[in-house]
Design a protein around this motif. Structure first.
Motif, PDB file in Angstrom:
ATOM      1  N   MET A   1       0.823  -1.201   0.000  1.00 53.03           N
ATOM      2  CA  MET A   1       0.000   0.000   0.000  1.00 53.03           C
ATOM      3  C   MET A   1       0.860   1.256   0.000  1.00 53.03           C
ATOM      4  O   MET A   1       1.977   1.242   0.481  1.00 53.03           O
ATOM      5  N   THR A   2       0.246   2.365  -0.471  1.00 50.86           N
ATOM      6  CA  THR A   2       0.938   3.660  -0.433  1.00 50.86           C
ATOM      7  C   THR A   2       0.526   4.383   0.819  1.00 50.86           C
ATOM      8  O   THR A   2      -0.166   3.842   1.676  1.00 50.86           O
ATOM      9  N   ASN A   3       0.889   5.732   0.902  1.00 48.46           N
ATOM     10  CA  ASN A   3       0.507   6.504   2.072  1.00 48.46           C
ATOM     11  C   ASN A   3      -1.018   6.604   2.200  1.00 48.46           C
ATOM     12  O   ASN A   3      -1.550   6.672   3.293  1.00 48.46           O
ATOM     13  N   GLU A   4      -1.741   6.716   1.050  1.00 46.72           N
ATOM     14  CA  GLU A   4      -3.198   6.840   1.138  1.00 46.72           C
ATOM     15  C   GLU A   4      -3.837   5.458   0.947  1.00 46.72           C
ATOM     16  O   GLU A   4      -4.226   4.809   1.870  1.00 46.72           O
ATOM     17  N   PHE A   5      -3.909   4.994  -0.274  1.00 45.31           N
ATOM     18  CA  PHE A   5      -4.465   3.664  -0.510  1.00 45.31           C
ATOM     19  C   PHE A   5      -4.083   3.245  -1.918  1.00 45.31           C
ATOM     20  O   PHE A   5      -3.665   4.062  -2.745  1.00 45.31           O
ATOM     21  N   SER A   6      -4.244   1.971  -2.180  1.00 49.21           N
ATOM     22  CA  SER A   6      -3.991   1.466  -3.525  1.00 49.21           C
ATOM     23  C   SER A   6      -4.914   0.297  -3.795  1.00 49.21           C
ATOM     24  O   SER A   6      -5.240  -0.475  -2.900  1.00 49.21           O
ATOM     25  N   CYS A   7      -5.331   0.173  -5.039  1.00 48.70           N
ATOM     26  CA  CYS A   7      -6.180  -0.948  -5.446  1.00 48.70           C
ATOM     27  C   CYS A   7      -5.522  -1.606  -6.628  1.00 48.70           C
ATOM     28  O   CYS A   7      -5.171  -0.922  -7.603  1.00 48.70           O
ATOM     29  N   LEU A   8      -5.305  -2.878  -6.545  1.00 49.95           N
ATOM     30  CA  LEU A   8      -4.651  -3.624  -7.611  1.00 49.95           C
ATOM     31  C   LEU A   8      -5.667  -4.525  -8.295  1.00 49.95           C
ATOM     32  O   LEU A   8      -6.503  -5.164  -7.623  1.00 49.95           O
ATOM     33  N   SER A   9      -5.643  -4.555  -9.599  1.00 49.46           N
ATOM     34  CA  SER A   9      -6.516  -5.463 -10.355  1.00 49.46           C
ATOM     35  C   SER A   9      -5.875  -6.834 -10.357  1.00 49.46           C
ATOM     36  O   SER A   9      -4.801  -7.024 -10.939  1.00 49.46           O
ATOM     37  N   SER A  10      -6.468  -7.740  -9.652  1.00 43.39           N
ATOM     38  CA  SER A  10      -5.896  -9.076  -9.556  1.00 43.39           C
ATOM     39  C   SER A  10      -7.008 -10.072  -9.389  1.00 43.39           C
ATOM     40  O   SER A  10      -8.086  -9.741  -8.894  1.00 43.39           O
TER      41      SER A  10
ATOM     42  N   GLN B   1     -12.560   7.395  -1.690  1.00 39.48           N
ATOM     43  CA  GLN B   1     -12.353   8.823  -1.888  1.00 39.48           C
ATOM     44  C   GLN B   1     -13.345   9.626  -1.071  1.00 39.48           C
ATOM     45  O   GLN B   1     -13.017  10.645  -0.467  1.00 39.48           O
ATOM     46  N   ARG B   2     -14.631   9.135  -1.023  1.00 35.32           N
ATOM     47  CA  ARG B   2     -15.658   9.836  -0.248  1.00 35.32           C
ATOM     48  C   ARG B   2     -15.336   9.801   1.244  1.00 35.32           C
ATOM     49  O   ARG B   2     -15.512  10.791   1.946  1.00 35.32           O
ATOM     50  N   VAL B   3     -14.850   8.655   1.686  1.00 34.05           N
ATOM     51  CA  VAL B   3     -14.479   8.551   3.106  1.00 34.05           C
ATOM     52  C   VAL B   3     -13.359   9.546   3.440  1.00 34.05           C
ATOM     53  O   VAL B   3     -13.384  10.209   4.472  1.00 34.05           O
ATOM     54  N   LEU B   4     -12.400   9.616   2.536  1.00 32.25           N
ATOM     55  CA  LEU B   4     -11.299  10.561   2.773  1.00 32.25           C
ATOM     56  C   LEU B   4     -11.788  11.996   2.798  1.00 32.25           C
ATOM     57  O   LEU B   4     -11.352  12.810   3.616  1.00 32.25           O
ATOM     58  N   GLU B   5     -12.710  12.329   1.877  1.00 31.02           N
ATOM     59  CA  GLU B   5     -13.229  13.692   1.836  1.00 31.02           C
ATOM     60  C   GLU B   5     -14.047  14.003   3.075  1.00 31.02           C
ATOM     61  O   GLU B   5     -13.942  15.098   3.637  1.00 31.02           O
ATOM     62  N   GLU B   6     -14.901  13.038   3.491  1.00 26.50           N
ATOM     63  CA  GLU B   6     -15.708  13.270   4.686  1.00 26.50           C
ATOM     64  C   GLU B   6     -14.844  13.366   5.940  1.00 26.50           C
ATOM     65  O   GLU B   6     -15.221  14.021   6.915  1.00 26.50           O
TER      66      GLU B   6
END
Length: 286
Positions: free
Chosen positions: A1-10, A100-105
């Protein structure tokens, strides 16, 4: 994972969820689309899901737990973890939108947390600087204390040395004064003894010799002696006067010039040709 988040297609794969700090396996699950789920892989078609997010204190561990068909996903935003509870299956795009919404909220909380963290770091840095300044001041004070102690010890040694020298000088002065007093007393005794040995001055007569002695100061002294008196008597006479500060001298007659030294001390005045009168001067021996 990065500092925020990451999603991998697997593809879906089974995995074990582990606390990275304690290395304890909490449950087994699977990975799909870069996200981690608990339990058995769900059907491929989406189902109804619910969303719940909460902000927890910063943690360095990945913690997963299983609650029926609900899965918990931890997303790290800098040092602050956001934990979401997601029900059902979500596509990567939907999860990105949710995250992204969670981060914004949670932006206000994140900013406040970051500010608080920055404040704590600033306070810590200030404390470290204050501690360093205190240690530097303490070391400087200790150095000054050592310097003052060394100066005091040096002054004490100097004072002791000066006192010792003064005491030695006083003792030397006392010894010199005692020696001078003893010497003076010895000379006084010697003059008395030699005056006594000369006896009374005889009256003028055919067997009496008139002797005149001239001192280096120009002073003259005279006395009458029996013609049978020895040259030693002349020296005793000069010593009894106390006019000389030296002990080694000779009596020299004027006409003719003859030195009456130690070899003639026991000859009489008449035997050396000094009768009926003689004139001598005092000559210091080198």
């Amino acid at each position: 994972m990065t500092n925020e988040f990451s999603c991998l297609s697997s593809p879906i794969s089974t995995t074990a969820q582990t606390d990275l700090t304690s290395k304890k396996i909490f449950d087994r699950g699977f990975e799909r689309g870069g996200l981690y789920y608990f339990g058995e892989p769900p059907p491929s078609h989406p189902t109804t899901s619910g969303l719940q997010a909460v902000v927890l204190p910063a943690s360095s561990s990945y913690v997963y737990r299983l609650e029926g068909r609900k899965s918990v996903v931890i997303v790290f935003n800098y040092f602050l973890p956001l934990i979401m509870q997601v029900e059902g299956t979500k596509s990567p795009e939907e999860m990105l939108t949710i995250l992204q919404r969670v981060l914004e909220e949670s932006a206000l909380i994140l900013v406040a947390t970051r500010l608080d963290s920055a404040k704590r770091r600033t306070n810590m840095r200030l404390r470290e600087e204050q501690d360093a300044a205190y240690r530097a001041t303490l070391e400087a004070d200790q150095a000054k204390g050592r310097q003052r102690k060394e100066e005091q010890e040096w002054l004490a040694r100097e004072a002791a040395e000066a006192e010792r020298k003064q005491k030695e000088e006083e003792e030397a002065h006392e010894r010199a004064a005692c020696e001078a007093t003893e010497k003076k007393a010895a000379l006084a005794r010697m003059r008395e003894e030699k005056t006594f040995s000369l006896g009374a001055e005889p009256e003028k007569g055919p067997d009496v010799t008139q002797v005149l002695v001239r001192f280096p100061t120009g002073e003259h002294k005279g006395r009458r002696f029996q013609s049978t008196a020895t040259i030693q008597s002349l020296y005793d006479y000069v010593d009894s006067l106390g006019c000389l500060e030296v002990e080694s001298y000779s009596l020299v007659s004027n006409f003719p010039s003859v030195v009456h030294g130690p070899e003639k001390l026991y000859l009489s005045l008449k035997e050396v040709g000094l009768h009926p009168q003689a004139s001598h001067f005092v000559e210091f021996n080198s």
